[in-house]
Design an enzyme around this catalytic site. Structure first.
Site, PDB file in Angstrom:
ATOM      1  N   ASN A  15      -9.207  15.082  16.153  1.00 27.28           N
ATOM      2  CA  ASN A  15      -8.079  15.761  16.797  1.00 27.28           C
ATOM      3  C   ASN A  15      -6.823  14.892  16.616  1.00 27.28           C
ATOM      4  OD1 ASN A  15      -6.148  16.412  18.836  1.00 27.28           O
ATOM      5  ND2 ASN A  15      -7.705  17.615  19.881  1.00 27.28           N
ATOM      6  N   HIS A  18      -2.396  13.598  19.170  1.00 25.12           N
ATOM      7  CA  HIS A  18      -1.634  12.478  19.729  1.00 25.12           C
ATOM      8  C   HIS A  18      -0.904  11.646  18.680  1.00 25.12           C
ATOM      9  CE1 HIS A  18      -2.625  13.838  23.573  1.00 25.12           C
ATOM     10  NE2 HIS A  18      -3.921  13.817  23.301  1.00 25.12           N
ATOM     11  N   HIS A  51      -4.266  21.249  18.599  1.00 26.73           N
ATOM     12  CA  HIS A  51      -4.017  22.163  19.721  1.00 26.73           C
ATOM     13  C   HIS A  51      -2.525  22.472  19.764  1.00 26.73           C
ATOM     14  CE1 HIS A  51      -4.519  22.823  24.387  1.00 26.73           C
ATOM     15  NE2 HIS A  51      -4.030  23.877  23.780  1.00 26.73           N
ATOM     16  N   ARG A  53      -0.009  23.756  21.824  1.00 28.12           N
ATOM     17  CA  ARG A  53       0.160  24.129  23.232  1.00 28.12           C
ATOM     18  C   ARG A  53       1.367  25.038  23.385  1.00 28.12           C
ATOM     19  NH1 ARG A  53      -3.044  20.552  26.850  1.00 28.12           N
ATOM     20  NH2 ARG A  53      -2.094  21.770  28.501  1.00 28.12           N
ATOM     21  N   ARG A  57       4.197  20.444  23.230  1.00 28.06           N
ATOM     22  CA  ARG A  57       4.478  19.049  23.582  1.00 28.06           C
ATOM     23  C   ARG A  57       4.033  18.071  22.496  1.00 28.06           C
ATOM     24  NH1 ARG A  57       0.214  18.277  28.494  1.00 28.06           N
ATOM     25  NH2 ARG A  57       1.261  20.140  29.190  1.00 28.06           N
ATOM     26  N   GLU A  78      -7.036  24.875  18.140  1.00 27.89           N
ATOM     27  CA  GLU A  78      -7.227  25.034  19.591  1.00 27.89           C
ATOM     28  C   GLU A  78      -6.104  25.877  20.142  1.00 27.89           C
ATOM     29  OE1 GLU A  78      -7.763  21.825  22.342  1.00 27.89           O
ATOM     30  OE2 GLU A  78      -8.868  20.738  20.821  1.00 27.89           O
ATOM     31  N   THR A 108      -3.844  16.879  30.120  1.00 28.01           N
ATOM     32  CA  THR A 108      -4.730  17.269  29.027  1.00 28.01           C
ATOM     33  C   THR A 108      -5.595  18.424  29.533  1.00 28.01           C
ATOM     34  OG1 THR A 108      -6.410  16.473  27.471  1.00 28.01           O
ATOM     35  CG2 THR A 108      -6.471  15.523  29.686  1.00 28.01           C
ATOM     36  N   THR A 109      -6.440  18.965  28.653  1.00 24.57           N
ATOM     37  CA  THR A 109      -7.267  20.114  29.046  1.00 24.57           C
ATOM     38  C   THR A 109      -8.260  19.659  30.112  1.00 24.57           C
ATOM     39  OG1 THR A 109      -7.041  20.824  26.770  1.00 24.57           O
ATOM     40  CG2 THR A 109      -8.606  22.036  28.118  1.00 24.57           C
ATOM     41  N   GLU A 159     -17.998  24.671  22.666  1.00 26.94           N
ATOM     42  CA  GLU A 159     -17.774  23.228  22.714  1.00 26.94           C
ATOM     43  C   GLU A 159     -17.926  22.800  24.169  1.00 26.94           C
ATOM     44  OE1 GLU A 159     -14.440  21.639  20.525  1.00 26.94           O
ATOM     45  OE2 GLU A 159     -14.314  19.931  21.897  1.00 26.94           O
ATOM     46  N   HIS A 202     -14.134  15.695  24.157  1.00 32.19           N
ATOM     47  CA  HIS A 202     -13.120  15.346  25.167  1.00 32.19           C
ATOM     48  C   HIS A 202     -13.430  13.979  25.766  1.00 32.19           C
ATOM     49  CE1 HIS A 202      -9.842  15.596  27.986  1.00 32.19           C
ATOM     50  NE2 HIS A 202      -9.440  16.681  27.356  1.00 32.19           N
TER      51      HIS A 202
HETATM   52  N1  PXP Z   1     -11.973  19.260  22.287  1.00 32.58           N
HETATM   53  C1  PXP Z   1     -11.095  20.006  22.976  1.00 32.58           C
HETATM   54  C2  PXP Z   1     -11.386  21.451  23.160  1.00 32.58           C
HETATM   55  C3  PXP Z   1      -9.900  19.441  23.474  1.00 32.58           C
HETATM   56  O1  PXP Z   1      -9.036  20.197  24.175  1.00 32.58           O
HETATM   57  C4  PXP Z   1      -9.641  18.090  23.203  1.00 32.58           C
HETATM   58  C5  PXP Z   1      -8.368  17.474  23.669  1.00 32.58           C
HETATM   59  O2  PXP Z   1      -7.280  18.132  23.130  1.00 32.58           O
HETATM   60  C6  PXP Z   1     -10.586  17.359  22.468  1.00 32.58           C
HETATM   61  C7  PXP Z   1     -11.763  17.970  22.050  1.00 32.58           C
HETATM   62  C8  PXP Z   1     -10.382  15.935  22.127  1.00 32.58           C
HETATM   63  O3  PXP Z   1     -10.324  15.170  23.304  1.00 32.58           O
HETATM   64  P1  PXP Z   1      -9.833  13.683  23.218  1.00 32.58           P
HETATM   65  O4  PXP Z   1      -8.456  13.710  22.682  1.00 32.58           O
HETATM   66  O5  PXP Z   1      -9.920  13.223  24.636  1.00 32.58           O
HETATM   67  O6  PXP Z   1     -10.786  12.958  22.313  1.00 32.58           O
END
Ligand code: PXP
Length: 258
Positions: A15, A18, A51, A53, A57, A78, A108-109, A159, A202
């Site tokens: 992902n 960030h 993702h 959003r 952001r 996402e 965050t989610t 997931e 996550h």
């Molecule tokens: N999976 C989903 C569905 C998420 O929303 C996120 C965070 O955006 C992640 C995985 C990855 O989480 P992390 O950034 O904490 O590793």
């Protein structure tokens, strides 16, 4: 290198949200999340997750377009279940769309999608994405009711939210960690039994990944924040490579134990 044909192979989805968070702290183009996505292949990633959003952001609309044009790894998009995001998904046709709950004020989610209570709202999104040959994933808590609802809706993938497990680890709460891990363990086998492809993610780190990676029904882990943070110390590709090694080791050890 682990064989990709083996049932035991666990895909790593990276992902890159960030990387965009850091870019957006100053505006401009650096660091470029698309460059991170291209490098991810060298780090052993099997796919990219981003993702978009509602408040943009981190990832932007242009990032999504560029991820489709410039990156060969499959994209897991996402998205919240909104018409705006559905249109974007149908335009760019990612390999998969992972529907997540989204609250504007959250950092965050925070929790999984309420599929059980939200079937009526979600069904059109699942249907339209599938009609467009986009695999549909639902991000849910490790809960039988949510898994039953996801299967009934016709999702291809779920997931499992590993955030509570990772938080318990961080708080050094061994009992809660064990309880959350047991929930994920049960849910991954229960969901697999329903015919769902099982993913998880996550909050995963080098310290928490192995206990999840051993679960034989899981096919993919999605990891972002920790890898981008660790890139400051190790570099992005070595951080991903180290995660990949830990996942492979967990898989090999589980295979030997079976
Ligand atoms: N999976 C989903 C569905 C998420 O929303 C996120 C965070 O955006 C992640 C995985 C990855 O989480 P992390 O950034 O904490 O590793």
């Amino acid at each position: 290198m682990v064989s990709h044909s083996a049932d035991h192979y666990l895909r790593l989805g990276v992902n890159i949200d960030h990387v965009a968070t850091i870019r957006n702290a100053r505006g401009g183009w650096h660091p470029d999340p698309v460059r991170a996505a291209i490098l991810a292949a060298d780090g052993g990633a099997d796919g990219i997750t981003a993702h978009l959003r509602e408040d943009r952001r981190h990832i932007s609309d242009i990032d999504i377009a560029r991820l489709r044009q410039e990156v060969s790894l499959p994209l897991n998009f996402e998205m919240a279940a909104t018409d705006e995001m559905l249109d974007i998904a149908l335009t760019h046709k990612p390999n998969a769309a992972c529907i997540v709950p989204e609250k504007r004020e959250e950092v965050t989610t925070e929790g999984g999608l309420n599929v059980h209570g939200g079937q009526e709202h979600l069904k059109r999104y699942v249907h339209e994405l599938k009609q467009s040959k986009i695999r549909v994933s639902l991000f849910i808590d490790a809960d039988e009711k949510q898994l039953d609802a996801a299967a009934a809706l016709g999702a291809d993938i779920v997931e499992l939210h590993t955030g509570a497990y990772c938080e318990a680890h961080e708080q050094r709460n061994a009992d809660l960690r064990a309880k959350e891990l047991a929930r994920i363990t049960h849910a991954s086998s229960y969901g697999h039994g329903l015919g769902l492809e099982m993913h998880a993610g996550h909050g995963l780190t080098f310290d928490t990944v192995k206990d999840v990676a051993v679960l034989p029904e899981l096919r993919e882990l999605n990891i972002g924040h920790f890898l981008v943070g660790e890139a400051i110390f190790l570099g992005l590709v070595p951080a991903m490579q180290k995660m990949r090694v830990l996942m492979n080791q967990a898989r090999a050890e589980a295979g030997e134990a079976a």
